[in-house]
Design a protein around this motif. Structure first.
Motif, mmCIF file in Angstrom:
data_model
loop_
_atom_site.group_PDB
_atom_site.id
_atom_site.type_symbol
_atom_site.label_atom_id
_atom_site.label_comp_id
_atom_site.label_asym_id
_atom_site.label_seq_id
_atom_site.Cartn_x
_atom_site.Cartn_y
_atom_site.Cartn_z
ATOM 1 N N ASN A 248 0.833 -1.205 0.000
ATOM 2 C CA ASN A 248 0.000 0.000 0.000
ATOM 3 C C ASN A 248 0.864 1.252 0.000
ATOM 4 O O ASN A 248 0.583 2.232 -0.690
ATOM 5 N N GLY A 249 1.963 1.216 0.775
ATOM 6 C CA GLY A 249 2.860 2.372 0.823
ATOM 7 C C GLY A 249 3.513 2.627 -0.523
ATOM 8 O O GLY A 249 3.590 3.771 -0.981
ATOM 9 N N MET A 250 3.984 1.565 -1.184
ATOM 10 C CA MET A 250 4.599 1.727 -2.495
ATOM 11 C C MET A 250 3.586 2.208 -3.518
ATOM 12 O O MET A 250 3.899 3.002 -4.409
ATOM 13 N N SER A 251 2.350 1.736 -3.390
ATOM 14 C CA SER A 251 1.299 2.177 -4.310
ATOM 15 C C SER A 251 1.039 3.664 -4.153
ATOM 16 O O SER A 251 0.804 4.380 -5.126
ATOM 17 N N ARG A 252 1.110 4.145 -2.905
ATOM 18 C CA ARG A 252 0.914 5.582 -2.669
ATOM 19 C C ARG A 252 2.054 6.404 -3.261
ATOM 20 O O ARG A 252 1.836 7.485 -3.802
ATOM 21 N N ILE A 253 3.275 5.885 -3.138
ATOM 22 C CA ILE A 253 4.423 6.593 -3.718
ATOM 23 C C ILE A 253 4.271 6.686 -5.239
ATOM 24 O O ILE A 253 4.483 7.748 -5.845
ATOM 25 N N LYS A 254 3.873 5.583 -5.864
ATOM 26 C CA LYS A 254 3.640 5.600 -7.304
ATOM 27 C C LYS A 254 2.502 6.550 -7.653
ATOM 28 O O LYS A 254 2.532 7.229 -8.684
ATOM 29 N N PHE A 255 1.488 6.608 -6.770
ATOM 30 C CA PHE A 255 0.356 7.497 -7.024
ATOM 31 C C PHE A 255 0.802 8.950 -7.055
ATOM 32 O O PHE A 255 0.398 9.713 -7.955
ATOM 33 N N HIS A 256 1.594 9.378 -6.091
ATOM 34 C CA HIS A 256 1.961 10.799 -6.073
ATOM 35 C C HIS A 256 2.887 11.147 -7.234
ATOM 36 O O HIS A 256 2.862 12.259 -7.754
ATOM 37 N N HIS A 257 3.688 10.187 -7.721
ATOM 38 C CA HIS A 257 4.457 10.417 -8.948
ATOM 39 C C HIS A 257 3.502 10.599 -10.136
ATOM 40 O O HIS A 257 3.697 11.475 -10.983
ATOM 41 N N PHE A 258 2.486 9.753 -10.173
ATOM 42 C CA PHE A 258 1.483 9.837 -11.234
ATOM 43 C C PHE A 258 0.746 11.169 -11.180
ATOM 44 O O PHE A 258 0.498 11.812 -12.219
ATOM 45 N N ALA A 259 0.387 11.611 -9.978
ATOM 46 C CA ALA A 259 -0.357 12.868 -9.814
ATOM 47 C C ALA A 259 0.483 14.067 -10.240
ATOM 48 O O ALA A 259 -0.005 14.965 -10.949
ATOM 49 N N TRP A 260 1.755 14.089 -9.833
ATOM 50 C CA TRP A 260 2.628 15.192 -10.256
ATOM 51 C C TRP A 260 2.854 15.150 -11.768
ATOM 52 O O TRP A 260 2.910 16.192 -12.425
ATOM 53 N N GLY A 261 2.979 13.948 -12.323
ATOM 54 C CA GLY A 261 3.148 13.826 -13.774
ATOM 55 C C GLY A 261 1.955 14.356 -14.538
ATOM 56 O O GLY A 261 2.107 15.033 -15.562
ATOM 57 N N LEU A 262 0.756 14.058 -14.050
ATOM 58 C CA LEU A 262 -0.461 14.570 -14.692
ATOM 59 C C LEU A 262 -0.500 16.087 -14.633
ATOM 60 O O LEU A 262 -0.842 16.752 -15.620
ATOM 61 N N LEU A 263 -0.133 16.647 -13.494
ATOM 62 C CA LEU A 263 -0.112 18.105 -13.353
ATOM 63 C C LEU A 263 0.867 18.741 -14.339
ATOM 64 O O LEU A 263 0.549 19.731 -14.997
ATOM 65 N N ILE A 264 2.057 18.150 -14.439
ATOM 66 C CA ILE A 264 3.071 18.685 -15.360
ATOM 67 C C ILE A 264 2.588 18.599 -16.806
ATOM 68 O O ILE A 264 2.803 19.519 -17.602
ATOM 69 N N TYR A 265 1.923 17.503 -17.154
ATOM 70 C CA TYR A 265 1.423 17.344 -18.523
ATOM 71 C C TYR A 265 0.380 18.409 -18.860
ATOM 72 O O TYR A 265 0.264 18.828 -20.018
ATOM 73 N N CYS A 266 -0.387 18.836 -17.865
ATOM 74 C CA CYS A 266 -1.449 19.816 -18.120
ATOM 75 C C CYS A 266 -0.903 21.160 -18.604
ATOM 76 O O CYS A 266 -1.576 21.878 -19.348
ATOM 77 N N ILE A 267 0.318 21.501 -18.191
ATOM 78 C CA ILE A 267 0.864 22.818 -18.539
ATOM 79 C C ILE A 267 1.032 22.994 -20.048
ATOM 80 O O ILE A 267 0.521 23.965 -20.619
ATOM 81 N N PRO A 268 1.737 22.097 -20.765
ATOM 82 C CA PRO A 268 1.824 22.276 -22.223
ATOM 83 C C PRO A 268 0.470 22.175 -22.911
ATOM 84 O O PRO A 268 0.253 22.813 -23.947
ATOM 85 N N PHE B 185 -7.773 27.419 -13.899
ATOM 86 C CA PHE B 185 -7.019 27.662 -12.667
ATOM 87 C C PHE B 185 -7.540 26.795 -11.519
ATOM 88 O O PHE B 185 -6.755 26.265 -10.729
ATOM 89 N N ILE B 186 -8.857 26.648 -11.409
ATOM 90 C CA ILE B 186 -9.423 25.811 -10.351
ATOM 91 C C ILE B 186 -9.034 24.348 -10.577
ATOM 92 O O ILE B 186 -8.727 23.618 -9.630
ATOM 93 N N LEU B 187 -9.033 23.930 -11.838
ATOM 94 C CA LEU B 187 -8.596 22.578 -12.172
ATOM 95 C C LEU B 187 -7.147 22.362 -11.756
ATOM 96 O O LEU B 187 -6.797 21.335 -11.155
ATOM 97 N N LEU B 188 -6.290 23.322 -12.072
ATOM 98 C CA LEU B 188 -4.886 23.226 -11.667
ATOM 99 C C LEU B 188 -4.763 23.156 -10.145
ATOM 100 O O LEU B 188 -3.945 22.396 -9.613
#
Length: 330
Positions: A8-28, A146-149
């Protein structure tokens, strides 16, 4: 139990990498949307949506169609990814956790974002349309973006092991949200001004100022004076907010985010005036919007850090660390 907790802990770590990656993708993806507007490519697919000129694949002979189509593809990909984000959040975070709430909010505003884009296309509020309706819908579009971001930032932030932020009925919370509103207002006014620069280009800065000072000018041209005035007023507010938050929450991360807010805002103002001097070329418009997005995300992180229930600089731990502590307690 140990195996389950570690998984579960490793899954959470992968999740936050995924979440930050999605945020970064939204910018371009956001910047590509601005390029569609600045290049007059919003009507590249006609008033057809989700098809492009009545076809799944646009005509290769029209570059405007491909620009608009590329934007649709880049944003269309976001919906299934965000759905996956929500499903994953519900699998690895407990009921009532901020990550769940923020992920659901991200999906809701992602859907609204697509619907607003569809309305702009279907009502033909694109390309050379200079109506008040287009300005209104663009303002709503920018505010929703902006609210989405903000929702995506909170999803990534709260899944990264930082202490939970809680709203309080105090002056600090009020000032932070006032600062967020000010940056949102500046972003909306900047979007309208950029639309005016695109539809009513000037030969030089002197002509731009002359046109903006005439009461007979189009309202989009008049924004060339109002938007810098809003930016200057907000500058003093940003400086005061940075000093106040630094004094009220003297934590290392809070101070860094407050300082980053001031630096980003100062750079954004300089780029804004350089953009006006250069007659708003498309690359400068995109840089200006990019800085606005960074400033907004920094503000959201600052708010989350300042309202945290613990010292984020001293006690924040990765999710797996918390899971291992739970094993020790067992």
């Amino acid at each position: 139990v140990l195996a389950r907790v570690l998984a579960n802990g490793m899954s959470r770590i992968k999740f936050h990498h995924f979440a930050w990656g999605l945020l970064i993708y939204c910018i371009p993806a956001i910047l590509l949307g601005a390029f569609v507007r600045a290049s007059h490519s919003g009507d590249g697919c006609g008033n057809h949506w989700p098809l492009c000129n009545g076809a799944i694949i646009p005509d290769a002979e029209h570059s405007k169609s491909w620009v608009e189509f590329a934007h649709r593809i880049s944003t269309g990909i976001l919906l299934p990814i965000t759905i996956a984000l929500v499903v994953w959040a519900f699998r690895v975070f407990p009921k009532g956790h901020l990550v769940r709430k923020a992920a659901v909010a991200s999906l809701i505003f992602m859907i609204i974002e697509g619907l607003i884009g569809a309305v702009l296309v279907k009502l033909e509020l694109v390309a050379d349309n200079a109506s008040a309706s287009r300005a209104i819908y663009m303002s709503i579009h920018l505010a929703n973006t902006f609210i989405l971001l903000a929702a995506l930032v909170l999803t990534a932030w709260s899944s990264s092991g930082f202490p939970v932020s809680r709203l309080r009925k105090d002056r600090t919370t009020a000032l932070l949200f006032l600062g967020l509103f000010g940056v949102l207002l500046l972003g909306v006014s900047g979007a309208i001004t950029a639309l005016g620069d695109t539809l009513f280009p000037s030969h030089n800065l002197a002509q731009a100022l002359h046109d903006a000072s005439s009461p007979l000018s189009h309202f989009l041209i008049l924004m060339r004076l109002w938007q810098p005035a809003i930016a200057l007023v907000l500058l003093f507010g940003i400086l005061l907010l940075s000093m106040y938050i630094g004094a009220q929450r003297p934590l290392p991360l809070v101070k860094k985010l407050a300082q980053g807010m001031v630096v980003l805002y100062a750079v954004q103002i300089l780029v804004g005036y350089l953009n006006a001097y250069l007659k708003a070329p498309i690359p400068m418009q995109l840089v200006h919007l990019f800085l606005a997005d960074l400033l907004w995300m920094n503000m959201v992180c600052l708010t989350a850090a300042a309202l945290a229930t613990e010292d984020v600089a001293e006690t924040a731990k990765l999710p797996v660390s918390r899971e291992l502590e739970a094993v020790g307690a067992i």
